[in-house]
Design an enzyme around this catalytic site. Structure first.
Site, PDB file in Angstrom:
ATOM      1  CG  ASP A   1      -2.117  -0.823   1.125  1.00 11.12           C
ATOM      2  OD1 ASP A   1      -2.355  -1.335   0.011  1.00 11.12           O
ATOM      3  OD2 ASP A   1      -2.817  -1.005   2.135  1.00 11.12           O
TER       4      ASP A   1
ATOM      5  NE  ARG B   1      -2.156   3.581  13.654  1.00 15.27           N
ATOM      6  CZ  ARG B   1      -1.596   2.388  13.596  1.00 15.27           C
ATOM      7  NH1 ARG B   1      -0.496   2.134  14.279  1.00 15.27           N
ATOM      8  NH2 ARG B   1      -2.105   1.441  12.844  1.00 15.27           N
TER       9      ARG B   1
ATOM     10  CG  ASP C   1      -5.251   2.767  13.185  1.00 18.94           C
ATOM     11  OD1 ASP C   1      -5.267   3.166  14.366  1.00 18.94           O
ATOM     12  OD2 ASP C   1      -5.069   1.576  12.885  1.00 18.94           O
TER      13      ASP C   1
ATOM     14  CB  SER D   1      -5.724  -6.265   8.329  1.00 15.11           C
ATOM     15  OG  SER D   1      -5.286  -5.062   8.909  1.00 15.11           O
TER      16      SER D   1
END
Ligand code: ARG
Length: 455
Positions: free
Chosen positions: A28, A109, A138, A190
């Site tokens: 990605d 994050r 996220d 994932s």
């Protein structure tokens, strides 16, 4: 082909706007690195952060970004900062979202965002970009954190914007634009992982009835294969912060790493839950959180000893609000800071040791001690040395029960109990009638599996 002379071309190039991309080295963000150049005409500065994830070969990731045409690439080891400036607060707040999830993704994050913004300022970048999908938490956390740190910076979320909807489309775009295409098969799940644990979703886990396949777990042994001998661990805390493991002082980062190993070896730390995402979706997630669950449970055990009754009870609400606030992406917010102020004030005397036993998937606290313990043996004991004044209890109870007695006299429980009895009898009679018709809610199907049949 170009109408520009070389120096004009150079000038144009130097006027190109820059974007700082949070780069992981995966498909990605690799496609994204090229896409931002091709589709948006931006110069890409890649940033790869190490927050303790498995795939933390930063030099490799950094080189890969440069190979993809990034004008610069920075590798940042964020682990110490993550442990000391973020995880410490999470432990103080016993942070478990919905009482279960230790927030590993939500906690990483803000620290990554802080570095993204710092690097954007260093390079004079007007844009930052992340690789999150459009339906997860996220994206919310990155963008909310980034904008709290710099309200004017522009955020790009290519996955929300581009037409590459499947892995095949992405691979085709990659091949066309010279982005190396992975040769290994797509991973069925994932994954997001760091020091504080590992999150696994998608694939068969999208069915919340499906038992997680054995191959999703990598940090924890299958409890049935865990050692037959139990193992004891002792964690020392200083004002709520873990400072030593089994008598050995060590930085929090090392303590977490060691606990991930020892607790994981005993099969401790697996979570299988359905959670409420901030964007309104319920999702089925599995987590492996050996160190985080161990530290939160042991910290809680020490708080039971060191916090007074009222603070301990009030803090349960603060803790749960803290977890929700951070889950929702509001790390950089006045509310989180205020909740933290409460927690840190409550941590002053949370100093001492907790002992626990690990055995085949479980961790059981077996002891706690502190020089600041509010536990008083002489008050608690039923044996010799009892100093508790029993004669004071009678007066205490007389006042404590005063509202109950007043209510009883004025509104009376007697009539209420009679009515309740009659209602209960009617309900039982109705149930009996219903049972004659509907024998069972579930039945065995031919293959032996249990099938749910709606009534
Ligand atoms: N549901 C967790 C959270 O929102 C984890 C998200 C990342 N999980 C993943 N498997 N990619 O904090």
């Amino acid at each position: 082909m170009s109408n520009f002379t070389n120096s004009e071309q150079n000038k144009k190039n130097s006027e190109k706007q820059k974007v700082v991309l949070a780069y992981s080295g995966g498909l990605d963000t690799s496609v994204m690195c090229k896409w931002l150049q091709v589709e948006k005409g931006l110069d890409v500065v890649a940033i790869c952060g190490n927050v303790g994830q498995d795939e933390a070969n930063l030099e490799w990731v950094k080189q890969k970004a440069l190979g993809m045409g990034a004008i610069a690439s920075e590798a940042v080891d964020m682990r110490e900062e993550y442990a000391n400036d973020v995880i410490t607060h999470a432990i103080a707040a016993n942070a478990l979202y919905e009482g279960t999830y230790p927030l590993l993704s939500a906690l990483s994050r803000p620290i990554i965002s802080k570095h993204i913004v710092e690097i954007a300022h260093k390079y004079g970048a007007a844009y930052v970009a992340h690789g999150c999908t459009g339906k997860g938490n996220d994206q919310v956390r990155f963008e909310t954190s980034i904008h709290a740190l710099d309200p004017d910076i522009k955020v790009l979320a290519p996955v929300r914007e581009w037409d590459l909807h499947t892995r095949e489309e992405e691979m085709a775009w990659a091949a066309k634009h010279g982005v190396p295409v992975p040769t290994t098969a797509a991973k069925p799940y994932s994954i997001d992982d760091n020091l504080w644990g590992r999150a696994i979703e998608c694939g068969v886990l999208e069915d919340p009835w499906a038992e997680p396949p054995a191959d999703i777990w990598t940090m924890t042994a299958d409890p049935k294969d865990a050692p037959d001998e139990a193992e004891e661990i002792i964690v020392a805390f200083e004002s709520g912060k873990p400072i030593a493991l089994n008598g050995k002082r060590m930085p929090l980062l090392d303590l977490i790493t060691s606990l991930n190993d020892v607790c994981g070896k005993h099969g401790y730390g697996r979570i299988d839950m359905v959670e409420n995402r901030v964007v309104g979706i319920k999702s089925h997630e599995c987590y492996e959180c050996p160190a985080s669950l161990a530290l939160i449970n042991m910290h809680k055990a020490l708080e039971t000893l060191c916090l007074d009754h009222d603070t301990l009870h009030y803090k349960e609400g603060i803790d749960s609000k803290w977890a929700e606030t951070v889950y929702d992406g509001l790390w950089y917010s006045p509310l989180r800071l205020a909740l933290d102020a409460f927690c840190s004030s409550a941590q002053v005397f949370v100093t001492g040791e907790v002992r626990a036993k690990l055995y085949k998937g479980s961790l059981v606290v077996t002891g706690r001690r502190s020089n600041y313990a509010l536990y008083d043996y002489n008050l608690a004991t039923y044996g010799d040395g009892d100093t508790f004044d029993r004669s004071a209890s009678a007066g205490f109870i007389a006042l404590h029960s005063l509202p109950s007695r007043t209510w009883s006299r004025v509104q009376g429980p007697a009539s209420m109990l009679v009515a309740e009895k009659a209602e209960a009898a009617a309900a039982v009679a109705q149930l009996d009638r219903a049972n004659l018709v509907e024998v069972s809610h579930t039945s065995q199907s031919k293959d032996g599996s249990e099938k749910y049949r709606s009534a």
